[in-house]
Scaffold this motif. Structure first.
Motif, PDB file in Angstrom:
ATOM      1  N   VAL A 144     -21.825   5.189  25.811  1.00 34.62           N
ATOM      2  CA  VAL A 144     -23.055   4.810  26.805  1.00 34.62           C
ATOM      3  C   VAL A 144     -23.929   6.151  27.196  1.00 34.62           C
ATOM      4  CG1 VAL A 144     -23.465   4.141  29.159  1.00 34.62           C
ATOM      5  CG2 VAL A 144     -21.619   2.776  27.521  1.00 34.62           C
ATOM      6  N   ALA A 145     -23.094   7.159  27.378  1.00 33.00           N
ATOM      7  CA  ALA A 145     -23.880   8.503  27.657  1.00 33.00           C
ATOM      8  C   ALA A 145     -24.430   9.169  26.494  1.00 33.00           C
ATOM      9  CB  ALA A 145     -22.360   9.712  28.560  1.00 33.00           C
ATOM     10  N   GLU A 146     -24.164   8.564  25.670  1.00 30.53           N
ATOM     11  CA  GLU A 146     -25.119   9.196  24.706  1.00 30.53           C
ATOM     12  C   GLU A 146     -26.123   7.842  24.320  1.00 30.53           C
ATOM     13  OE1 GLU A 146     -24.576  11.593  22.554  1.00 30.53           O
ATOM     14  OE2 GLU A 146     -23.441  12.809  23.425  1.00 30.53           O
ATOM     15  N   GLY A 147     -26.717   7.397  25.027  1.00 30.26           N
ATOM     16  CA  GLY A 147     -27.387   5.846  24.720  1.00 30.26           C
ATOM     17  C   GLY A 147     -26.974   5.423  24.191  1.00 30.26           C
ATOM     18  N   ILE A 148     -26.008   4.929  23.243  1.00 25.29           N
ATOM     19  CA  ILE A 148     -25.791   3.739  23.302  1.00 25.29           C
ATOM     20  C   ILE A 148     -25.295   1.970  23.879  1.00 25.29           C
ATOM     21  CG2 ILE A 148     -24.376   2.635  21.027  1.00 25.29           C
ATOM     22  CD1 ILE A 148     -24.220   5.689  19.624  1.00 25.29           C
TER      23      ILE A 148
END
Length: 197
Positions: A24-28
Motif C-alpha cells: 500500500v505504501a508503494e501506491g498499489i
C-alpha cells in the motif's frame, strides 16, 4: 501488468517476504495485491504477511512478524548468544500475560508468558542468519529465564549455558544480580555462581 512487475521487484527486495502495508505504501491497491497473491500463489503466513512458496524463509523473522511483542528467549536466546551449540528446536519466545498464544503453540513454538512490567527487561536485538533484526533477551535475562524454567529445560543445556556464561569476558554480573532479584531467583543464582566462580 506493470504493477505486477513492481510487486515482483518489491518482494525480491524484501527477500521473498512481503507485508500488505509495504504494498500500500508503494501506491498499489489491496485488490490488485490480492490478485497478485492468487496469480503468484503466495502463501499467507500471518495476518498481512505473505511469502513466495519457493523462498528460503527466515523462520525467526516470520515469528517476529506474526507476533511483534514476542521476544526470543530461553534456548533460542542461548543460541544467539553462543551459550549453547544446539540449534533451538522448537523456537522459544516470551509474550506478555494475557496474549493468546494458541496459534503459535499449534505451530510448534514454545511460548512463555510473563507479567507485562517484566516483559521488556533485558530486551535487545540480534541479527538472524538471513540478516533480519529480531528482538531477543540479553545474556543476563536469558540466564534468569533458564533458572526460572529449569524444571522444563534439559539439565545438560542448563549447566553448559551457566558454565559458558561464567567464562564470558562480556558478562555483566551486576546486571545479572539485579535481574535475579526482579525475577526472584537471586538465592538459586548465587548457589550456582558460588560453585562456578
Amino acid at each position: 501488468m506493470k504493477q505486477y512487475e513492481q510487486l515482483d521487484k518489491l518482494i525480491a527486495d524484501y527477500g521473498g517476504v512481503i507485508q500488505t502495508y509495504q504494498v500500500v505504501a508503494e501506491g498499489i491497491s489491496k485488490p490488485t495485491f490480492y490478485n497478485y497473491v492468487k496469480v503468484r500463489k503466495l502463501e499467507q503466513v500471518a495476518h498481512g504477511v505473505y511469502v513466495l512458496r519457493d523462498a528460503w524463509t527466515d523462520s525467526l523473522y516470520l515469528i517476529h512478524l506474526r507476533c511483534e511483542q514476542a521476544i526470543f528467549s530461553h534456548e533460542t536466546a542461548l543460541f544467539f548468544h553462543d551459550l549453547t551449540d544446539r540449534e533451538p528446536a522448537p523456537y522459544s519466545i516470551t509474550v506478555k500475560t494475557g496474549y493468546n498464544p494458541t496459534r503459535l503453540k499449534a505451530d510448534g513454538i514454545h511460548v512463555y508468558t510473563v507479567k507485562s512490567e517484566l516483559h521488556p527487561v533485558g530486551r535487545t536485538t540480534a541479527q538472524t542468519s538471513f540478516g533480519h533484526t529480531v528482538p531477543i533477551y540479553d545474556m543476563e535475562r536469558t540466564i534468569c529465564d533458564l533458572i526460572r524454567s529449569r524444571k522444563g529445560i534439559e539439565i545438560q543445556i542448563f549447566q553448559e549455558a551457566m558454565k559458558q556464561y561464567v567464562r564470558r569476558k562480556d558478562k555483566d554480573l551486576r546486571t545479572l544480580i539485579q535481574y535475579a532479584a526482579l525475577f526472584r531467583v537471586e538465592k538459586i543464582l548465587r548457589q550456582y555462581l558460588e560453585v562456578l566462580l
